[in-house]
Write a protein that holds these residues in place. Structure first.
Motif, PDB file in Angstrom:
ATOM      1  N   GLY A  85       0.938  -0.527  -0.400  1.00 46.95           N
ATOM      2  CA  GLY A  85       0.177   0.083   0.675  1.00 46.95           C
ATOM      3  C   GLY A  85       0.854   0.836  -0.241  1.00 46.95           C
ATOM      4  N   GLU A  86       0.132   2.604   0.054  1.00 47.63           N
ATOM      5  CA  GLU A  86       1.269   3.251   0.177  1.00 47.63           C
ATOM      6  C   GLU A  86       2.646   3.269   1.710  1.00 47.63           C
ATOM      7  OE1 GLU A  86       0.422   8.156   0.212  1.00 47.63           O
ATOM      8  OE2 GLU A  86      -1.016   7.138   0.065  1.00 47.63           O
ATOM      9  N   TRP A  87       1.321   3.596   2.277  1.00 48.77           N
ATOM     10  CA  TRP A  87       2.921   3.335   3.357  1.00 48.77           C
ATOM     11  C   TRP A  87       2.865   2.219   3.957  1.00 48.77           C
ATOM     12  CZ3 TRP A  87       2.398   7.325   8.042  1.00 48.77           C
ATOM     13  CH2 TRP A  87       1.418   8.290   7.365  1.00 48.77           C
ATOM     14  N   THR A  88       2.242   0.700   3.841  1.00 48.54           N
ATOM     15  CA  THR A  88       2.562  -1.025   4.213  1.00 48.54           C
ATOM     16  C   THR A  88       3.917  -1.141   3.189  1.00 48.54           C
ATOM     17  OG1 THR A  88       0.931  -1.361   3.334  1.00 48.54           O
ATOM     18  CG2 THR A  88       0.711  -0.655   5.535  1.00 48.54           C
ATOM     19  N   MET A  89       4.348  -2.512   3.719  1.00 48.36           N
ATOM     20  CA  MET A  89       5.216  -2.572   3.289  1.00 48.36           C
ATOM     21  C   MET A  89       4.955  -4.514   4.287  1.00 48.36           C
ATOM     22  SD  MET A  89       8.871  -0.397   2.957  1.00 48.36           S
ATOM     23  CE  MET A  89       8.812  -1.603   1.158  1.00 48.36           C
ATOM     24  N   ALA A  90       5.753  -5.806   3.370  1.00 46.23           N
ATOM     25  CA  ALA A  90       5.802  -7.455   4.041  1.00 46.23           C
ATOM     26  C   ALA A  90       6.648  -7.871   3.805  1.00 46.23           C
ATOM     27  CB  ALA A  90       4.429  -7.677   3.965  1.00 46.23           C
ATOM     28  N   LEU A  91       6.748  -8.639   4.274  1.00 47.15           N
ATOM     29  CA  LEU A  91       8.242  -9.671   4.321  1.00 47.15           C
ATOM     30  C   LEU A  91       7.322 -11.178   4.617  1.00 47.15           C
ATOM     31  CD1 LEU A  91      10.913 -10.254   3.576  1.00 47.15           C
ATOM     32  CD2 LEU A  91      11.752 -10.281   5.863  1.00 47.15           C
ATOM     33  N   ARG A  92       7.239 -11.897   3.441  1.00 53.88           N
ATOM     34  CA  ARG A  92       6.786 -12.711   3.201  1.00 53.88           C
ATOM     35  C   ARG A  92       7.609 -13.860   3.125  1.00 53.88           C
ATOM     36  NH1 ARG A  92       2.412  -9.661   2.084  1.00 53.88           N
ATOM     37  NH2 ARG A  92       0.380 -10.229   4.258  1.00 53.88           N
ATOM     38  N   THR A  93       7.561 -15.294   3.684  1.00 52.80           N
ATOM     39  CA  THR A  93       7.766 -16.795   3.906  1.00 52.80           C
ATOM     40  C   THR A  93       6.937 -17.560   3.095  1.00 52.80           C
ATOM     41  OG1 THR A  93       9.256 -15.906   5.304  1.00 52.80           O
ATOM     42  CG2 THR A  93       9.151 -18.172   4.987  1.00 52.80           C
ATOM     43  N   ASP A  94       7.120 -17.771   2.070  1.00 46.94           N
ATOM     44  CA  ASP A  94       6.793 -19.441   1.720  1.00 46.94           C
ATOM     45  C   ASP A  94       6.198 -20.096   3.222  1.00 46.94           C
ATOM     46  OD1 ASP A  94       4.765 -20.673   0.804  1.00 46.94           O
ATOM     47  OD2 ASP A  94       6.364 -21.547  -1.257  1.00 46.94           O
ATOM     48  N   VAL A  95       5.130 -20.495   3.199  1.00 43.34           N
ATOM     49  CA  VAL A  95       4.839 -21.435   4.334  1.00 43.34           C
ATOM     50  C   VAL A  95       5.693 -22.437   3.712  1.00 43.34           C
ATOM     51  CG1 VAL A  95       3.135 -23.180   5.008  1.00 43.34           C
ATOM     52  CG2 VAL A  95       2.293 -20.749   4.993  1.00 43.34           C
ATOM     53  N   ALA A  96       5.654 -23.471   2.937  1.00 44.42           N
ATOM     54  CA  ALA A  96       5.979 -24.586   2.224  1.00 44.42           C
ATOM     55  C   ALA A  96       7.711 -24.407   2.573  1.00 44.42           C
ATOM     56  CB  ALA A  96       6.406 -24.654   0.450  1.00 44.42           C
ATOM     57  N   GLU A  97       8.658 -23.346   2.408  1.00 42.40           N
ATOM     58  CA  GLU A  97       9.927 -22.886   3.437  1.00 42.40           C
ATOM     59  C   GLU A  97       9.339 -23.252   4.396  1.00 42.40           C
ATOM     60  OE1 GLU A  97      12.369 -19.660   2.585  1.00 42.40           O
ATOM     61  OE2 GLU A  97      11.493 -19.698   1.186  1.00 42.40           O
ATOM     62  N   LEU A  98       8.887 -23.009   5.393  1.00 47.90           N
ATOM     63  CA  LEU A  98       8.692 -22.384   6.638  1.00 47.90           C
ATOM     64  C   LEU A  98       8.882 -24.365   7.108  1.00 47.90           C
ATOM     65  CD1 LEU A  98       7.240 -19.399   7.698  1.00 47.90           C
ATOM     66  CD2 LEU A  98       9.571 -20.077   8.541  1.00 47.90           C
ATOM     67  N   TYR A  99       7.269 -25.028   6.371  1.00 46.46           N
ATOM     68  CA  TYR A  99       7.421 -26.217   7.164  1.00 46.46           C
ATOM     69  C   TYR A  99       7.390 -27.456   5.932  1.00 46.46           C
ATOM     70  CZ  TYR A  99       4.787 -22.367   9.939  1.00 46.46           C
ATOM     71  OH  TYR A  99       4.619 -21.519  10.625  1.00 46.46           O
ATOM     72  N   GLY A 100       7.677 -27.504   5.126  1.00 47.33           N
ATOM     73  CA  GLY A 100       8.406 -28.278   4.192  1.00 47.33           C
ATOM     74  C   GLY A 100       7.143 -28.642   3.268  1.00 47.33           C
ATOM     75  N   SER A 101       6.426 -29.255   2.144  1.00 48.15           N
ATOM     76  CA  SER A 101       4.964 -29.635   1.514  1.00 48.15           C
ATOM     77  C   SER A 101       4.923 -30.156   1.591  1.00 48.15           C
ATOM     78  CB  SER A 101       5.464 -29.212  -0.366  1.00 48.15           C
ATOM     79  OG  SER A 101       6.067 -30.760  -0.375  1.00 48.15           O
TER      80      SER A 101
END
Length: 106
Positions: A83-99
């Motif tokens: 958004g204009e002010w918001t930013m996010a750093l996301r990690t793929d669930v599969a990367e965290l927990y495996g597929s």
């Protein structure tokens, strides 16, 4: 809750940053600030590196923040504008927990 502070000569304040998390899936970074007289020396980068490297912020699915004018700083760490002010750093669930397929073969 996590707080970081930077002091300059004579222990005078130079900057600060904080993060709130329940250490489950999400964190909110807030109050990142470097005093104007201390800017241009990499202290903002150091603050973000320190906060993101903290053990309480490891293994989270999402870290978010809001900024009015430091988008470039956060983009260096992988944050994406949402958004204009918001930013996010996301990690793929599969990367965290495996597929799910990986779980079936274990």
């Amino acid at each position: 809750s996590l707080s970081c502070a930077i002091t300059a000569a004579a222990a005078s304040p130079a900057g600060c940053a904080g993060a709130s998390t329940a250490r489950a899936t999400y964190a909110w970074i807030a109050d990142v600030y470097v005093l104007e007289r201390e800017r241009g020396r990499g202290l903002g980068v150091w603050l973000i590196e320190t906060v993101l490297g903290h053990p309480d912020l490891q293994g989270l699915r999402q870290i978010v923040l809001a900024t009015r004018d430091a988008h470039g700083l956060y983009e260096r760490f992988g944050f994406v504008r949402e958004g204009e002010w918001t930013m996010a750093l996301r990690t793929d669930v599969a990367e965290l927990y495996g597929s799910p397929a990986e779980k079936l073969t274990e």
